[in-house]
Design a protein around this motif. Structure first.
Motif, PDB file in Angstrom:
ATOM      1  N   VAL A   1      43.186  38.219  56.795  1.00  0.00           N
ATOM      2  CA  VAL A   1      43.665  36.867  57.105  1.00  0.00           C
ATOM      3  C   VAL A   1      44.015  36.133  55.816  1.00  0.00           C
ATOM      4  O   VAL A   1      45.039  35.446  55.725  1.00  0.00           O
ATOM      5  N   MET A   2      43.184  36.304  54.809  1.00  0.00           N
ATOM      6  CA  MET A   2      43.427  35.656  53.513  1.00  0.00           C
ATOM      7  C   MET A   2      44.745  36.135  52.904  1.00  0.00           C
ATOM      8  O   MET A   2      45.520  35.334  52.373  1.00  0.00           O
ATOM      9  N   HIS A   3      45.028  37.438  52.992  1.00  0.00           N
ATOM     10  CA  HIS A   3      46.279  37.966  52.435  1.00  0.00           C
ATOM     11  C   HIS A   3      47.496  37.330  53.116  1.00  0.00           C
ATOM     12  O   HIS A   3      48.465  36.951  52.454  1.00  0.00           O
ATOM     13  N   PHE A   4      47.438  37.229  54.441  1.00  0.00           N
ATOM     14  CA  PHE A   4      48.559  36.637  55.177  1.00  0.00           C
ATOM     15  C   PHE A   4      48.703  35.157  54.830  1.00  0.00           C
ATOM     16  O   PHE A   4      49.814  34.648  54.619  1.00  0.00           O
ATOM     17  N   LEU A   5      47.579  34.457  54.742  1.00  0.00           N
ATOM     18  CA  LEU A   5      47.597  33.045  54.387  1.00  0.00           C
ATOM     19  C   LEU A   5      48.184  32.832  52.996  1.00  0.00           C
ATOM     20  O   LEU A   5      48.983  31.914  52.779  1.00  0.00           O
ATOM     21  N   GLU A   6      47.807  33.679  52.040  1.00  0.00           N
ATOM     22  CA  GLU A   6      48.341  33.550  50.679  1.00  0.00           C
ATOM     23  C   GLU A   6      49.859  33.758  50.672  1.00  0.00           C
ATOM     24  O   GLU A   6      50.592  33.058  49.957  1.00  0.00           O
TER      25      GLU A   6
END
Length: 348
Positions: free
Chosen positions: A221-226
């Motif tokens: 989720v963090m990768h997509f958000l970044e």
């Protein structure tokens, strides 16, 4: 007991919704795709918002509507694409080099289309997913038949959104899918009415969403958000799009102004804006019935129709007497679309 005149009778022949699941290799890693329906039919590609997946937690409400299920599966084969690592049971993705950019994610869609041998496709995306599909449409115009966008983005993040996303990203990195992150995401998706307060409990759909989020791998989720937080402004590229576009946005959506801005940038001959009252960003889950009439008229412009043998009562959302006058004008949802603002209340 409710008056029988208030009931809605919908008779639909059973439609096969068996799914097939694929991991498609792309230039930026594997992508999970769930395919529903007859692959000989035209393709409808979906892409979800942050921390959701297309298969069960972003379009479930829409596809659980019998009318929508008939309209869409009668005309399309559905290809649900999930962002990298957003499928159920996904392991954490550790990138050796840099994280994928929004351009990388858009290029993954091209790889998916080529894998299945698809030409032009209809696209449906929600917020972050709507941005990825719109970016894809600006890069590969010949591959997109039309865009159905829910609470979409097209500008670079404002300082407020950028900082908000950074806080969420740091929380995901250090604490995982903690209660604070889930609260931030729930506010992103749903209206205040559904989230409840001290006197009114939150709705079942919000409670279900919190459980969905528990199953997400926070690193992914963090990768997509970044990636979304580094997105460029693609407003100018929208003017060159010639595919028709239908935008839905909840009146209470955090991204309401973004959707309105996007509607002003699209060619007015080929786009329409539908605003849904008392609704947040996730219109597909919160008020899916509000999407039915505009969707049907939008698809009629391509020659797609719902099954003629469906019988509906006069109170059905697909009944002609409930259709907004703006949608009945010749220019509105036919071959050329005009920008309209349709308010759909909970009483429809």
């Amino acid at each position: 007991m409710a008056d029988s005149s208030d009931s809605v009778s919908v008779n639909i022949e059973p439609i096969s919704i068996d799914s097939k699941e694929y991991y498609v290799k792309t230039g930026s890693g594997p992508v999970w795709v769930a395919v529903y329906g007859d692959q000989d039919k035209p393709a409808l590609i979906t892409y979800p918002d942050l921390a959701l997946n297309s298969d069960a937690s972003c379009f479930q409400g829409l596809f659980m509507c019998p009318e929508a299920l008939s309209l869409l599966l009668h005309n399309f084969c559905i290809y649900h694409i999930s962002p990298p690592g957003h499928e159920w049971g996904a392991a954490a993705i550790n990138y050796d080099a840099s994280e994928p950019s929004v351009d990388d994610l858009a290029d993954q869609i091209l790889d998916v289309l080529d894998y299945f041998g698809l030409g032009e496709v209809m696209c449906m995306g929600v917020t972050a997913g709507a941005y990825i599909l719109t970016l894809f449409a600006t890069k590969y115009k010949q591959r997109v038949l039309g865009l159905i966008l829910i609470s979409p983005l097209c500008r670079a993040p404002s300082w407020t959104e950028w900082l908000y996303n950074k806080v969420m990203s740091n929380l995901l990195y250090f604490y995982g899918m903690c209660s604070v992150v889930k609260e931030m995401l729930v506010k992103r998706y749903f209206s205040k009415e559904l989230r409840g307060n001290a006197l009114v409990p939150e709705s079942d759909i919000v409670q279900a969403c919190r459980k969905w989020l528990d199953d997400r791998e926070s690193t992914n989720v963090m990768h997509f958000l970044e990636a979304i937080n580094r997105r460029p402004d693609i407003s100018e590229g929208l003017k060159k799009l010639r595919c028709r576009s239908l935008i839905f946005v909840g009146e209470d959506s955090t991204f309401h102004s973004e959707a309105v801005h996007m509607a002003t940038k699209l060619d007015r001959r080929f786009s329409a804006l539908v605003e849904v009252q008392a609704c947040g960003s996730l219109v597909t889950e919160e008020q899916p019935h509000a999407m039915l009439i505009p969707l049907e008229y939008f698809l009629m412009g391509y020659g797609f129709y719902r099954q003629s043998h469906i019988s509906v009562s006069p109170r059905s959302p697909l009944s002609p007497c409930c259709i907004s006058p703006e949608l009945l004008s010749p220019e509105s949802m036919g071959l050329k679309l005009k920008p309209i603002k349709t308010r759909v209340s909970l009483e429809v």
